[in-house]
Design a protein around this motif. Structure first.
Motif, short mmCIF file in Angstrom:
data_model
loop_
_atom_site.label_atom_id
_atom_site.label_comp_id
_atom_site.label_asym_id
_atom_site.label_seq_id
_atom_site.Cartn_x
_atom_site.Cartn_y
_atom_site.Cartn_z
N VAL A 107 55.96 40.34 28.09
CA VAL A 107 54.36 40.36 28.20
C VAL A 107 54.15 39.73 29.47
CG1 VAL A 107 54.15 40.13 25.68
CG2 VAL A 107 54.56 38.15 26.86
N ASP A 108 53.05 39.38 29.71
CA ASP A 108 52.35 38.93 30.98
C ASP A 108 52.81 39.67 32.19
OD1 ASP A 108 51.12 36.69 29.72
OD2 ASP A 108 52.72 35.63 29.50
N THR A 109 52.76 40.93 32.08
CA THR A 109 53.36 41.86 33.14
C THR A 109 51.88 42.06 33.97
OG1 THR A 109 52.56 44.06 32.27
CG2 THR A 109 54.56 43.17 31.41
N PRO A 110 52.44 42.77 35.27
CA PRO A 110 51.36 43.15 36.13
C PRO A 110 50.16 43.95 35.63
CG PRO A 110 53.36 43.28 37.24
CD PRO A 110 53.86 43.06 35.61
N LEU A 111 50.55 44.56 34.36
CA LEU A 111 49.81 45.36 33.37
C LEU A 111 49.24 44.51 32.21
CD1 LEU A 111 50.41 49.03 34.05
CD2 LEU A 111 48.29 47.85 34.65
N ALA A 228 33.88 47.44 26.39
CA ALA A 228 34.48 46.41 25.44
C ALA A 228 35.87 46.16 25.53
CB ALA A 228 34.07 46.64 24.01
N LEU A 229 36.53 47.20 25.69
CA LEU A 229 38.35 46.93 25.75
C LEU A 229 38.91 47.69 27.12
CD1 LEU A 229 38.92 48.06 21.98
CD2 LEU A 229 38.72 45.81 22.95
N GLY A 230 37.96 47.55 28.11
CA GLY A 230 38.24 47.89 29.34
C GLY A 230 38.79 46.93 30.21
N LYS A 231 39.49 45.75 30.01
CA LYS A 231 40.35 44.99 30.79
C LYS A 231 41.28 45.57 31.56
CE LYS A 231 38.59 40.64 29.05
NZ LYS A 231 38.96 39.43 28.41
N ARG A 259 43.20 49.22 37.01
CA ARG A 259 42.22 48.25 37.15
C ARG A 259 42.64 47.27 36.42
NH1 ARG A 259 37.61 46.26 34.38
NH2 ARG A 259 35.93 45.87 35.54
N ILE A 260 42.76 45.95 36.79
CA ILE A 260 43.28 44.76 35.98
C ILE A 260 42.41 43.72 35.85
CG2 ILE A 260 45.31 43.25 35.75
CD1 ILE A 260 46.18 46.10 36.22
N GLY A 261 41.66 43.37 34.76
CA GLY A 261 40.97 42.32 34.50
C GLY A 261 41.20 41.16 33.54
N GLU A 267 40.57 43.36 39.41
CA GLU A 267 41.39 43.74 40.58
C GLU A 267 41.97 45.19 40.52
OE1 GLU A 267 45.34 42.16 42.95
OE2 GLU A 267 44.76 41.56 40.88
N ASN A 268 41.57 45.95 41.51
CA ASN A 268 42.26 47.38 41.55
C ASN A 268 43.49 47.42 42.45
OD1 ASN A 268 39.73 48.29 40.04
ND2 ASN A 268 38.68 48.70 41.87
#
Length: 287
Positions: A107-111, A228-231, A259-261, A267-268
């Protein structure tokens, strides 16, 4: 009226609409399944008994408390349960995977918690970052790896929802070419969440006779720009666009933008940057 919702993060998003639709007419409690504690079995059983209506995703995982399994709920509370599908579809982002190493999920990956199958295999084969990037962008590679993923995933969804009261496969089939209905394989878009919530409100009204006076205003929650679930949002690869006959524009310059949030401002990331970050991540996490 006491409502109990059981499931994953999708339930959290839907519950907010249900609360808005019924305003002060309901007391709504949630059990987030991946945060449950086996030592609280008696508390969960009490919550089930005291609820007027139980709304649950299908739960069969033996790692969760047995009283929260769908079979238990059906047997013990058959007259007051509604089952909704766990919205899961890999058609839009077939390269996305979860990954375990030495029995533990990475977990805690770049994605966030996700991985790119192509990037991971490229790293594992000691390909250069450039070679892996080329594979990630190459439609021929995607066809070889993912040609049947969308159809298989859709059939699996249809099979899962057979025992559900709420169904989404027909909606997905009719709309999958007009918009992206999943940001990741288990994070549906607002448009799909709105469809689930609308069906659910209708079924609550039928089962309880309590009319949701604010349902249309509540459903508008999903029409605003915030997903809502688009982070975490993975781009639509040109291969996927053609395969699903998606009527949406390709990313400018055909570059894949992720897209990472997770925290703060979104952050794109370009595919090139993502490959670099994953190579660095695997060097630390696995080596």
């Amino acid at each position: 009226m006491k409502l109990l919702l059981i499931g994953n993060c999708q339930i959290v998003a839907i519950s907010k609409v249900i609360e808005d639709a019924y305003s002060h007419e309901i007391i709504l409690n949630k059990i987030i399944i991946h945060k449950t504690n086996p030592s609280l079995v008696e508390q969960y059983a009490e919550e089930l008994s005291q609820s007027d209506l139980i709304i649950s995703q299908l739960i069969k995982n033996k790692n969760y408390p047995s009283v929260l399994s769908s079979d238990y709920i059906k047997n013990c509370h058959p007259q007051k349960c509604i089952f909704i599908p766990n919205s899961y579809f890999r058609g839009y982002n077939p390269d996305l995977i979860y990954l375990k190493y030495e029995g533990l999920r990475l977990v805690d990956t770049p994605l966030h918690d996700y991985h790119s199958n192509i990037i991971y295999k490229g790293w594992k084969k000691s390909l250069s970052e450039k070679e892996t990037l080329n594979l990630l962008n190459d439609s021929t590679t995607w066809e070889k790896l993912y040609k049947t993923v969308a159809s298989q995933s859709f059939e699996e969804l249809k099979s899962r929802e057979v025992s559900c009261d709420i169904k989404i496969s027909e909606f997905l089939e009719k709309n999958m070419s007009h918009s992206v209905l999943f940001h990741t394989f288990n994070h549906p878009s607002n448009k799909l969440l709105a469809e689930i919530a609308a069906q659910l409100i209708q079924m609550i009204e039928i089962k309880t006779g309590v009319i949701a006076k604010n349902k249309y205003k509540a459903l508008d929650r999903f029409s605003v720009g915030h997903e809502a679930l688009g982070k975490i949002r993975t781009p639509v690869h040109p291969y996927v666009k053609n395969q699903l006959k998606l009527n949406i524009p390709i990313t400018q310059n055909n570059d894949l933008i992720y897209r990472i949030g997770k925290k703060g401002e979104p952050e794109n990331l370009s595919a090139k940057v993502l490959v670099k970050r994953f190579y660095s991540y695997y060097k630390t996490a696995i080596n």
